[in-house]
Write an enzyme that holds these catalytic residues in place. Structure first.
Site, PDB file in Angstrom:
ATOM      1  N   SER A  39       0.569  -1.138   0.116  1.00 39.11           N
ATOM      2  CA  SER A  39      -0.150  -0.383   0.206  1.00 39.11           C
ATOM      3  C   SER A  39       1.138   1.100   0.255  1.00 39.11           C
ATOM      4  O   SER A  39       1.956   1.449   0.502  1.00 39.11           O
ATOM      5  CB  SER A  39      -0.608  -0.466   0.982  1.00 39.11           C
ATOM      6  N   TYR A  56      -1.879  -1.377  10.551  1.00 36.93           N
ATOM      7  CA  TYR A  56      -1.520  -1.577   8.885  1.00 36.93           C
ATOM      8  C   TYR A  56      -0.667  -1.788   7.865  1.00 36.93           C
ATOM      9  O   TYR A  56      -0.574  -1.883   7.537  1.00 36.93           O
ATOM     10  CB  TYR A  56      -3.103  -1.697   8.543  1.00 36.93           C
TER      11      TYR A  56
END
Ligand code: NAD
Ligand code: MG
Length: 299
Positions: free
Chosen positions: A191, A204
């Site tokens: 990401s 995350y």
């Protein structure tokens, strides 16, 4: 969702949905068919051109969002596809199977929880048996739950996020590697949170950084076996992950508008990259990270 020809030259800022999103909380992992607008995973828009004829792909998180876009594109390019997802997502998974089968390709549905080590082995075994081999691993599944304050971030959440996003990569790849023929390709999903982490995504963002280090190290370790490993790093893409607590619900309305392109991406905008990295066309590319971020560049 617009179903225009995505192959015609046009303004990317207005291609696809670019209006405000309605708040629409769901319990994770969420059901894509209940989203408004429904994400475009290439069901009607993506066109294949035989780039993966005869290939055999396992896609985790293949029921929805980016994994679904990869699974559908792989089938449209001529691959047979096994997808993994959680049992709650059966209805989304069946939609994907329907698309794959309508193309004359094999679709194997394997529900189960990637945070359990034993399931990862079972998943690879079932995919291999069902497809009659395996030569593409697209590891897309992920957990993202925002928590504003580290003091409220539970050990259980930290552990689950790492198990699903990072440990499962070790487990699936360990199970698959002895069976992957030369020319096989592995694609992991990081990401732009790796480079530009939000303050509310501590666990995350940490996993997304770990995925890059893991994938690059693995690429170096197994290049001599003729197997390549690359990483896709998406920016804000309209998927269930985001409305199910990935983002605070307040920011959902303007999700993606702060990117230079000015809108959220749609999963189909990642399809051709997952295909390219799986295919022989990317033969000299390994250990690389590719951003699809609307301009929120990765590094
Ligand atoms: P998504 O909700 O469509 O996909 C995530 C999938 O992860 C789910 O469909 C689910 O099947 C799977 N999953 C979650 N927990 C699982 C578990 N315990 N066992 C098995 N499967 C499990 O959302 P998405 O955005 O398409 O996410 C795909 C990947 O893209 C994730 O790794 C995510 O981190 C990454 N990503 C997404 C964005 C974005 O803006 N959507 C941005 C950057 C990275
Ligand atoms: Mg899903």
């Amino acid at each position: 969702m617009s179903q225009q020809d995505i192959y015609t030259m046009q303004d990317p800022t207005t291609e696809f949905y670019h209006d405000k999103f309605a708040k629409q909380p769901q319990t994770p992992p969420g059901i894509q068919s209940k989203m408004q607008p429904i994400p475009d995973c290439g069901e009607k828009t993506y066109k294949g051109s035989n780039k993966l004829t005869g290939r055999k792909a396992l896609v985790t998180g293949g029921d929805s969002g980016i994994g679904r876009a990869a699974a559908i594109a792989y089938a449209k390019e001529g691959a047979d596809v096994a997808i993994n997802y959680l049992p709650e997502e059966q209805s989304d998974a069946e939609e994907v199977a329907e698309v794959i089968k309508s193309l004359g390709r094999k679709a194997i549905l394997i529900p189960g929880d990637l945070s359990e080590e034993a399931f990862n082995k079972k998943l690879v075994e079932e995919a291999r048996t069902g497809l009659g081999g395996l030569d593409i691993l697209a590891l897309v599944a992920g957990k993202q739950q925002h928590v504003e304050d580290i003091l409220k971030l539970s050990t259980e959440q930290i552990r689950k996020t790492f198990e699903i996003n990072v440990f499962s990569l070790f487990w699936t790849i360990k199970a698959a590697l002895p069976h992957l023929p030369k020319g096989s390709t592995i694609i992991t999903t990081s990401s732009n949170q790796n480079y530009l982490p939000d303050g509310f995504l501590l666990d995350y963002a940490s996993t997304k950084a770990a995925i890059i280090a893991f994938s690059r190290a693995l690429a170096k370790q197994i290049a001599h076996k003729g197997i390549r490993v690359n990483i896709v790093a998406p920016g804000p893409i309209w998927t269930p992950l985001q409305i199910c607590g990935g983002q605070p619900q307040d920011v959902i309305c303007d999700f993606g508008v702060t990117t230079p392109i000015g809108r959220a991406g749609q999963p189909v905008e990642l399809s051709s990259l997952y295909v390219f990295l799986a295919s022989q066309e990317s033969s000299y590319i390994t250990a690389e990270v590719f951003g699809v971020t609307g301009g929120m560049h990765c590094g």
